[in-house]
Design an enzyme around this catalytic site. Structure first.
Site, PDB file in Angstrom:
ATOM      1  N   THR A  89     -20.252  -4.536  -4.498  1.00 28.41           N
ATOM      2  CA  THR A  89     -20.021  -3.108  -4.220  1.00 28.41           C
ATOM      3  C   THR A  89     -18.627  -2.723  -4.703  1.00 28.41           C
ATOM      4  O   THR A  89     -18.446  -1.707  -5.385  1.00 28.41           O
ATOM      5  CB  THR A  89     -20.178  -2.832  -2.704  1.00 28.41           C
ATOM      6  N   ASN A 108     -33.202  -4.804  -7.403  1.00 31.54           N
ATOM      7  CA  ASN A 108     -33.249  -5.558  -6.143  1.00 31.54           C
ATOM      8  C   ASN A 108     -34.545  -5.340  -5.368  1.00 31.54           C
ATOM      9  O   ASN A 108     -34.964  -6.202  -4.607  1.00 31.54           O
ATOM     10  CB  ASN A 108     -32.044  -5.203  -5.266  1.00 31.54           C
ATOM     11  N   GLN A 160     -28.715  -9.360  -9.014  1.00 32.08           N
ATOM     12  CA  GLN A 160     -29.981 -10.023  -8.683  1.00 32.08           C
ATOM     13  C   GLN A 160     -30.462 -10.982  -9.773  1.00 32.08           C
ATOM     14  O   GLN A 160     -31.395 -11.761  -9.546  1.00 32.08           O
ATOM     15  CB  GLN A 160     -31.075  -8.973  -8.403  1.00 32.08           C
ATOM     16  N   SER A 178     -22.299 -11.064  -7.396  1.00 33.82           N
ATOM     17  CA  SER A 178     -22.000 -11.219  -5.974  1.00 33.82           C
ATOM     18  C   SER A 178     -22.277 -12.653  -5.532  1.00 33.82           C
ATOM     19  O   SER A 178     -23.218 -13.295  -6.015  1.00 33.82           O
ATOM     20  CB  SER A 178     -22.872 -10.245  -5.184  1.00 33.82           C
ATOM     21  N   HIS A 199     -22.977 -13.839  -2.199  1.00 34.79           N
ATOM     22  CA  HIS A 199     -23.902 -14.190  -1.110  1.00 34.79           C
ATOM     23  C   HIS A 199     -25.368 -14.125  -1.509  1.00 34.79           C
ATOM     24  O   HIS A 199     -26.232 -14.515  -0.733  1.00 34.79           O
ATOM     25  CB  HIS A 199     -23.628 -13.326   0.135  1.00 34.79           C
ATOM     26  N   CYS A 201     -32.830   1.854   5.985  1.00 34.76           N
ATOM     27  CA  CYS A 201     -32.485   2.418   7.281  1.00 34.76           C
ATOM     28  C   CYS A 201     -30.969   2.469   7.378  1.00 34.76           C
ATOM     29  O   CYS A 201     -30.316   1.445   7.388  1.00 34.76           O
ATOM     30  CB  CYS A 201     -33.050   1.542   8.392  1.00 34.76           C
TER      31      CYS A 201
HETATM   32  N1  PLP Z   1     -26.228  -4.631  -6.434  1.00 34.63           N
HETATM   33  C1  PLP Z   1     -27.425  -5.107  -6.101  1.00 34.63           C
HETATM   34  C2  PLP Z   1     -28.545  -5.044  -7.087  1.00 34.63           C
HETATM   35  C3  PLP Z   1     -27.637  -5.653  -4.830  1.00 34.63           C
HETATM   36  O1  PLP Z   1     -28.846  -6.120  -4.504  1.00 34.63           O
HETATM   37  C4  PLP Z   1     -26.546  -5.694  -3.926  1.00 34.63           C
HETATM   38  C5  PLP Z   1     -26.724  -6.205  -2.552  1.00 34.63           C
HETATM   39  O2  PLP Z   1     -27.732  -5.969  -1.913  1.00 34.63           O
HETATM   40  C6  PLP Z   1     -25.305  -5.182  -4.325  1.00 34.63           C
HETATM   41  C7  PLP Z   1     -25.182  -4.658  -5.588  1.00 34.63           C
HETATM   42  C8  PLP Z   1     -24.115  -5.187  -3.415  1.00 34.63           C
HETATM   43  O3  PLP Z   1     -23.547  -6.469  -3.372  1.00 34.63           O
HETATM   44  P1  PLP Z   1     -22.437  -6.859  -2.292  1.00 34.63           P
HETATM   45  O4  PLP Z   1     -23.168  -7.088  -1.015  1.00 34.63           O
HETATM   46  O5  PLP Z   1     -21.802  -8.099  -2.832  1.00 34.63           O
HETATM   47  O6  PLP Z   1     -21.477  -5.736  -2.206  1.00 34.63           O
END
Ligand code: PLP
Length: 387
Positions: A73, A155, A183, A203, A205, A329
């Site tokens: 993010t 995602n 993803q 990312s 996690h 949600c």
């Molecule tokens: N972009 C995508 C496609 C995601 O699936 C996610 C997380 O769900 C993010 C960005 C955000 O990642 P982060 O949780 O590392 O901010």
């Protein structure tokens, strides 16, 4: 109630790998400021650089192309900059062209929120390149150049986007491009270079690393966004603030493991495909959103007419399976998935989507057990359709 929860929600996140956890703990045990020049500081700095080297190896780029952030993010917010420093020149961004299926952290436009124009997708979820070209053709350069944001894999549906083609287009129109590759890491092979974008976000996690770490990859040290956070000169002036060394150390390890699994573990594709065949047999009116497009091998967005997805997610959870719904949600209000809406599903259908996303180590047994509860949950929540 089941004791063990089987994670079929890998796109939301996976548990931390043992090796990543060890790296996190090791770094925490010798916590010091990585900007300090004394021994402990140099050790912490070394941890950061080992992680940077790992990411550079995974994405086939050089260490100085990696800016660590708190997650994808933040990486997106950093990239979506009102002005790009291109060598010595500051180039203003006139408009941000965002695909209609981006993750909310990109969809919202970051620092370019006022200048967002959405690029439609086709009914299979793939961005409409002809529409993008028309939009670029009509771009008004008086306020600045175009900037494209297009994810590599969605995602919710797993649909893979034609990022190299789209970024070539925007380059032809003198613009810049950003790709959210969150993803795709560890699920499909790609290199940063092949995407052709100026920036890529990843990312930790989602791939077995800890929360709170991510990175923005820069195609060139000469093409930079304006920093979001200013202060200390960390991350070559692009991201001020003491780095989260422990999380980044775990991220580096997880990124290497993700590549290893991609190259050496059996793909989840056969399991996902057999899951879809079985679901179709049990629920003939189910539709797989994006099923006609190239998709991540682990993702299935099943739209079941009349199924209240949020309630179904809770029912599956009670039966020991973590899945998610296409609806989001936030602040206690459930809203229909903007991804399904963009693909042409009605608001009602967009509230009927269940996302099943398999971690790399999903077993046939997990799928068999899930299918056993699928029928009972779906029949219970759609009594009028039960056989
Ligand atoms: N972009 C995508 C496609 C995601 O699936 C996610 C997380 O769900 C993010 C960005 C955000 O990642 P982060 O949780 O590392 O901010």
């Amino acid at each position: 109630m089941a004791n063990r929860i089987v994670n079929l929600d890998a796109n939301a996140g996976v548990s931390m790998s043992d090796l990543a956890r060890e790296a996190v703990i090791r770094a925490m045990d010798r916590q010091a400021n990585p900007s300090s020049i004394h021994g402990p500081g140099r050790t912490a700095h070394g941890e950061l650089e080992v992680a940077r080297e790992s990411l550079a190896c995974v994405f086939d780029c050089s260490n100085d192309q990696i800016v660590f952030t708190s997650g994808a993010t933040e990486a997106a917010a950093l990239a979506l900059s009102p002005c790009i420093l291109d060598g010595e020149t500051g180039r203003n961004i006139g408009k941000l062209y965002v695909s209609a299926v981006e993750h909310p952290c990109v969809y919202s436009g970051g620092r370019l929120a006022e200048r967002v124009e959405f690029v439609p997708v086709r009914s299979d979820g793939v961005v409409d390149l002809a529409a993008l070209e028309r939009m670029l053709g009509a771009h008004d350069y008086s306020a600045g150049v175009p900037f494209l944001a297009l994810m590599l894999a969605n995602n919710e549906t797993g649909v893979v986007q034609p990022v190299p083609e789209a970024s070539r287009l925007v380059k032809d129109y003198g613009g810049y491009a950003f790709c959210d590759a969150v993803q795709a890491v560890g699920r499909i092979p790609f290199t940063f270079d092949a995407l052709g974008t100026d920036f890529v976000s990843v990312s930790s996690h989602k791939i077995g690393g800890p929360h709170g770490a991510g990175a923005l990859l820069l195609a060139s040290a000469d093409i930079r966004p304006l920093p979001l956070l200013t202060g200390g000169g960390q991350e070559r002036g692009l991201r001020a603030g003491t780095e989260n060394v422990a999380a980044i150390a775990g991220f580096g390890v997880a990124a290497k493991e993700a590549l290893h699994h991609l190259e050496n573990s059996p793909s989840t594709e056969a399991l996902r495909d057999s899951l879809e065949v079985e679901i179709t047999a049990l629920t003939p009116d189910a539709v797989f959103a994006g099923g006609a497009a190239e998709r991540l091998p682990n993702t299935s967005m099943v739209v079941v007419p009349g199924l209240p997805a949020e309630t179904a997610v809770i029912a599956f959870d009670l039966e020991g399976f973590a899945v998610s719904s296409g609806s989001a949600c936030s602040s206690g209000k459930v809203s229909a998935s903007h991804v399904l809406l963009a693909m042409g599903y009605s608001t009602e259908r967009a509230g009927n989507g269940i996302r099943i996303s398999l971690p790399f180590d999903t077993t046939e047994g997990d799928i068999e057990e899930f299918l056993k509860v699928w029928r009972s949950v779906v029949d219970r929540l759609r009594p009028d359709k039960a056989a």
